[in-house]
Scaffold this motif. Sequence first.
Motif, short mmCIF file in Angstrom:
data_model
loop_
_atom_site.label_atom_id
_atom_site.label_comp_id
_atom_site.label_asym_id
_atom_site.label_seq_id
_atom_site.Cartn_x
_atom_site.Cartn_y
_atom_site.Cartn_z
N THR A 205 -16.21 -25.39 -4.83
CA THR A 205 -14.95 -26.34 -4.01
C THR A 205 -14.38 -24.95 -3.75
OG1 THR A 205 -14.71 -26.43 -6.14
CG2 THR A 205 -12.93 -25.66 -5.10
N ALA A 206 -13.91 -25.70 -1.92
CA ALA A 206 -12.80 -24.93 -0.65
C ALA A 206 -11.49 -24.20 -1.13
CB ALA A 206 -13.49 -25.65 0.03
N ILE A 207 -10.72 -23.08 -0.93
CA ILE A 207 -9.53 -23.01 -0.32
C ILE A 207 -9.99 -23.47 1.07
CG2 ILE A 207 -7.95 -21.70 -1.09
CD1 ILE A 207 -9.74 -20.23 -3.63
N GLU A 208 -9.02 -24.16 1.85
CA GLU A 208 -8.24 -24.40 3.20
C GLU A 208 -6.79 -23.47 3.02
OE1 GLU A 208 -9.27 -28.40 4.95
OE2 GLU A 208 -7.02 -28.71 3.91
N GLY A 209 -6.90 -22.80 4.97
CA GLY A 209 -5.72 -22.82 4.77
C GLY A 209 -5.33 -21.91 6.40
N LEU A 210 -4.28 -21.57 6.82
CA LEU A 210 -4.32 -20.82 7.69
C LEU A 210 -4.63 -19.38 7.47
CD1 LEU A 210 -2.83 -20.66 10.67
CD2 LEU A 210 -0.81 -20.20 9.52
N GLY A 211 -5.52 -18.70 8.47
CA GLY A 211 -5.47 -17.79 8.37
C GLY A 211 -3.83 -16.75 8.08
N GLY A 212 -3.98 -16.01 6.83
CA GLY A 212 -2.84 -14.84 6.36
C GLY A 212 -2.01 -15.93 5.41
N VAL A 213 -2.27 -17.21 5.21
CA VAL A 213 -1.65 -17.84 3.58
C VAL A 213 -1.93 -16.99 2.77
CG1 VAL A 213 -3.36 -19.72 3.44
CG2 VAL A 213 -1.31 -20.03 3.42
N GLY A 214 -3.54 -16.23 2.40
CA GLY A 214 -3.66 -15.85 0.91
C GLY A 214 -4.63 -16.61 0.40
N LYS A 215 -5.66 -17.19 0.58
CA LYS A 215 -6.58 -17.92 0.47
C LYS A 215 -7.77 -17.29 -0.05
CE LYS A 215 -8.42 -19.50 4.11
NZ LYS A 215 -7.41 -18.53 5.17
N THR A 216 -7.92 -15.44 0.74
CA THR A 216 -8.42 -14.64 -0.29
C THR A 216 -8.28 -14.16 -1.83
OG1 THR A 216 -9.54 -14.46 2.07
CG2 THR A 216 -9.66 -12.35 -0.18
N GLN A 217 -6.69 -13.52 -1.74
CA GLN A 217 -5.52 -13.52 -2.62
C GLN A 217 -6.02 -14.20 -4.34
OE1 GLN A 217 -5.64 -10.08 -2.42
NE2 GLN A 217 -5.82 -10.25 -0.93
N ILE A 218 -6.05 -15.44 -3.44
CA ILE A 218 -5.62 -16.68 -4.57
C ILE A 218 -7.45 -16.23 -5.49
CG2 ILE A 218 -5.71 -18.97 -4.79
CD1 ILE A 218 -4.25 -19.49 -2.51
N SER B 172 1.15 -7.10 15.42
CA SER B 172 -0.76 -6.56 15.30
C SER B 172 0.53 -5.00 14.66
CB SER B 172 -0.63 -5.91 16.76
OG SER B 172 -0.39 -7.44 17.31
N SER B 173 0.67 -5.04 13.51
CA SER B 173 0.77 -3.58 13.47
C SER B 173 0.14 -3.50 11.92
CB SER B 173 2.32 -3.40 12.77
OG SER B 173 2.74 -3.50 12.11
N HIS B 174 -1.82 -2.48 11.92
CA HIS B 174 -1.78 -2.40 10.90
C HIS B 174 -1.34 -1.87 9.51
CE1 HIS B 174 -5.73 -1.56 9.00
NE2 HIS B 174 -5.46 -0.16 8.86
N PHE B 175 -2.05 -1.94 8.46
CA PHE B 175 -1.15 -1.75 7.30
C PHE B 175 -2.33 -1.53 6.17
CE2 PHE B 175 -0.73 -6.64 6.62
CZ PHE B 175 -0.43 -6.38 4.80
N ASP B 176 -2.44 -0.27 5.35
CA ASP B 176 -2.83 -0.03 4.88
C ASP B 176 -3.34 -1.46 3.04
OD1 ASP B 176 -4.47 1.63 5.77
OD2 ASP B 176 -3.25 3.52 4.59
N ASP B 177 -4.50 -2.10 2.76
CA ASP B 177 -3.96 -2.91 2.13
C ASP B 177 -6.00 -2.94 1.23
OD1 ASP B 177 -3.84 -4.49 0.14
OD2 ASP B 177 -3.38 -6.19 1.52
N ARG B 178 -5.50 -2.67 -0.27
CA ARG B 178 -6.91 -1.98 -1.29
C ARG B 178 -7.67 -3.90 -0.92
NH1 ARG B 178 -6.48 -0.37 -5.61
NH2 ARG B 178 -4.26 -0.55 -5.87
N HIS B 179 -6.86 -4.59 -1.04
CA HIS B 179 -7.49 -5.88 -1.53
C HIS B 179 -7.97 -6.94 -0.26
CE1 HIS B 179 -4.57 -4.66 -4.44
NE2 HIS B 179 -4.97 -4.37 -4.89
N ARG B 180 -7.95 -5.69 0.69
CA ARG B 180 -8.46 -6.50 1.51
C ARG B 180 -9.39 -5.99 2.65
NH1 ARG B 180 -5.52 -11.24 4.25
NH2 ARG B 180 -6.57 -9.97 6.69
N TYR B 181 -10.71 -6.43 3.50
CA TYR B 181 -11.50 -5.79 3.52
C TYR B 181 -11.13 -4.72 4.91
CZ TYR B 181 -13.39 -9.82 2.66
OH TYR B 181 -14.70 -10.96 1.60
N LYS B 182 -11.89 -3.58 4.98
CA LYS B 182 -11.31 -2.09 5.38
C LYS B 182 -11.65 -2.34 6.81
CE LYS B 182 -10.15 -0.29 1.84
NZ LYS B 182 -9.30 -0.30 1.51
#
Length: 747
Positions: free
Chosen positions: A264-277, A472-482
């Motif tokens: 199965t593939a989840i597809e979508g624009l970058g930043g649309v929330g695929k990894t979090q789903i 472009s401003s970075h923010f800390d998110d423990r649920h994304r790759y460091k």
Amino acid sequence: MLPAALPKARIYTYDWNANYFENAPVQTLLGHADTLLGLIAEGRGSQTRPIIFVASCFGGLILAEAIIRAAQEGSAYKHILLSTVGIVFLATPFQGSDAAKQARWQVLVKGIMGEQASDKLIQDLEQKHDFVHQRVQKFAEIANAKAVQLPLSCFFETRKTEMLRRILSPRWAKRLPWSVTRKILVTESSACLHGFPRQGLDATHSGINKFQGPECPNFKLVKDAGHWIVPFGRNKEFVGRESILTDLFKRVLPSGDEDDCQRTAIEGLGGVGKTQIALETAYRIRDVQPECSVFWVPAVDATAFENAYRAIGQQLKVPGIDEEKADVKALIKSVLGRESMGNWLLIIDNADDEKLLFGDTALADYLPFSRKGSILFTTRNHKLGLRLVESENHIITVKEMSTDEALKLLGKNLKSSQMSDTRSNNALLEFLTNLPLAIRQASAYIAKEQISTAQYLKLCKSSDEDMVKLLSSHFDDRHRYKNIENAIATTWLISFQQISDHDALAADYLRFLCFLAGKDIPHSLLPSAGTLETVEAIGTLKAYAFISQQNESDSYDIHRLVQISMLSWLDGKEERQEWTAKVLERLNDIFPWPKHENREEWIRYLPHTQHALQLRKRTDDEEATIGLLSKVGESFFNLGKYKEAEQIHRQALQLREKVLGKEHPKTLSSMNNLANAYLIARGNEGAEQMHRQALQLSQKVLGKEHPHTLSSMNNLAGVLDSQGKHEEAEQMHRQALQLREKVSEIR
């Protein structure tokens, strides 16, 4: 029951007498760790057989301390740690008890031991609660370390224990209702370690390690606990997407298809929330089917892919996995292909690079097959997703959030005062197009700078430069790759580069489209190319969700934030000036001089030409710019938008005076266009002066008999007539007529 379930295993029990702690401190409790390690080492001899620990209640604290001591530098028990292939914790009070806030350990210990409870142990646990907590944290760090990766599961009780009646006097106990005296002794929050699988058991605390038989549901849950390698904790800020999650959950369950390994593939624009789903799906599967192993593999590059496979091998204790010349990917493909592995879900995150998966490295060749397995991909690239799953029916497309979902996400970390302006909240979400990563980024910035949503929206709209900085401003998110920037603009840069590397025409089209208005872009505006190449280039941009096409229409929409990010990318590569010139040249070539006969065509082109002119900075091709300004000005004039026409014609005149000089014929033409627009927009007085100036220059440069001069005479005569200067107007009209007749006779 364990010998029947594991017939080839050697099974030991380790019991400790609770009465032994009558006058013993915490250190004595944890001191059992050394005794446990010594006995295991003595019983194992020189063998390196795999070990599975099952520890309940305080036994879990002893086991955690034993692991800490085995992991110490130079420990004689290091081999025990490396041989451990599984740990089950049954209601271990890692955080004490929530049953009584003021006496968490007193209630817990007396609830378990009753009159046998050690007052010394209770007092010491109360005093050294922070110490115990630190040891638990240390254990979790070791269990999570890449070199160890201990597979463990935490189980917690869901039935209440009658405990307060055991520690209160009979007089007080009789006065209290059962609802007060019956409590969960070790709650889920205390019994479970963050980031590891957890499961509730239908039992009281004392029954947590007691089972009725091999068919007991609780025994099956504990016996079949699966492996778990997921690099992120559960995202407590996750909101919405319920319909997608419901559909996805049904698809990716390994038991969903007994005849095939599901893909199965989840597809979508970058930043649309695929990894979090995908992450939330993993945790929901763990909650419902803890016996299903879940493995997470990032496909950002070949190294990350292989390292994740190696971590799987280390947790599964695959022989030879750490050897220098080991074919790690082939080993894991083979192991997961065995039916004996049981049910598993393999999540391949960021499967975006076709060259990485199907090129020289051919990572797709190492995807395992098992009828008890299921593979879930997340990808920005529809073409690649289709190649991986082989059917459109196996692809789930993720769009932007609904407004309700977006509002909940925006407000997750903000104070009510920061979101008091409902209109600004909705306007900000509309500006961010309900894109989850952009919303998280905005929310983080608003929280950090302690501003309101209205203030953030004002910053967004202040200028493209400020908008790019915010995106472009970075923010800390423990649920994304460091090692990956958590900024929406940076996220898309990866896709921009991939497109540039693999499809040059698609990259050029993307550069071109970022200068146009975002909606209803006619296909005919795009630079010409071969039919097949154009179809494939457009397909690439649609595959990455950067553009969309409504049904069979001949026009496209492009995401507004993508345009802004793309312009920033061109600035960074010092290509913006070059592409500004290319876009203006193309638009000038294709935009016709506005007439009634071609009205439908130039009206479609007008918003895109206007947008491109607004974005222009310095360009070497001023002629194309002047031509477009004149055409846009004339378009506004034909539409009755005279003030807009005057402003555009004034820009064209100023630019022509700069480039060609005041006396060039084309400059005179621009002067006439401006004067005509000025006449209707502002009145006669200023228009008369402009027309007189145009006429004088035309007579000087072109001569009295030139058609442009004669047109200028007629224009001025019209202005004079409208001012009531009828005699002068009549005289000028007669003069123009005589000159036209003279020119006609000569010809």
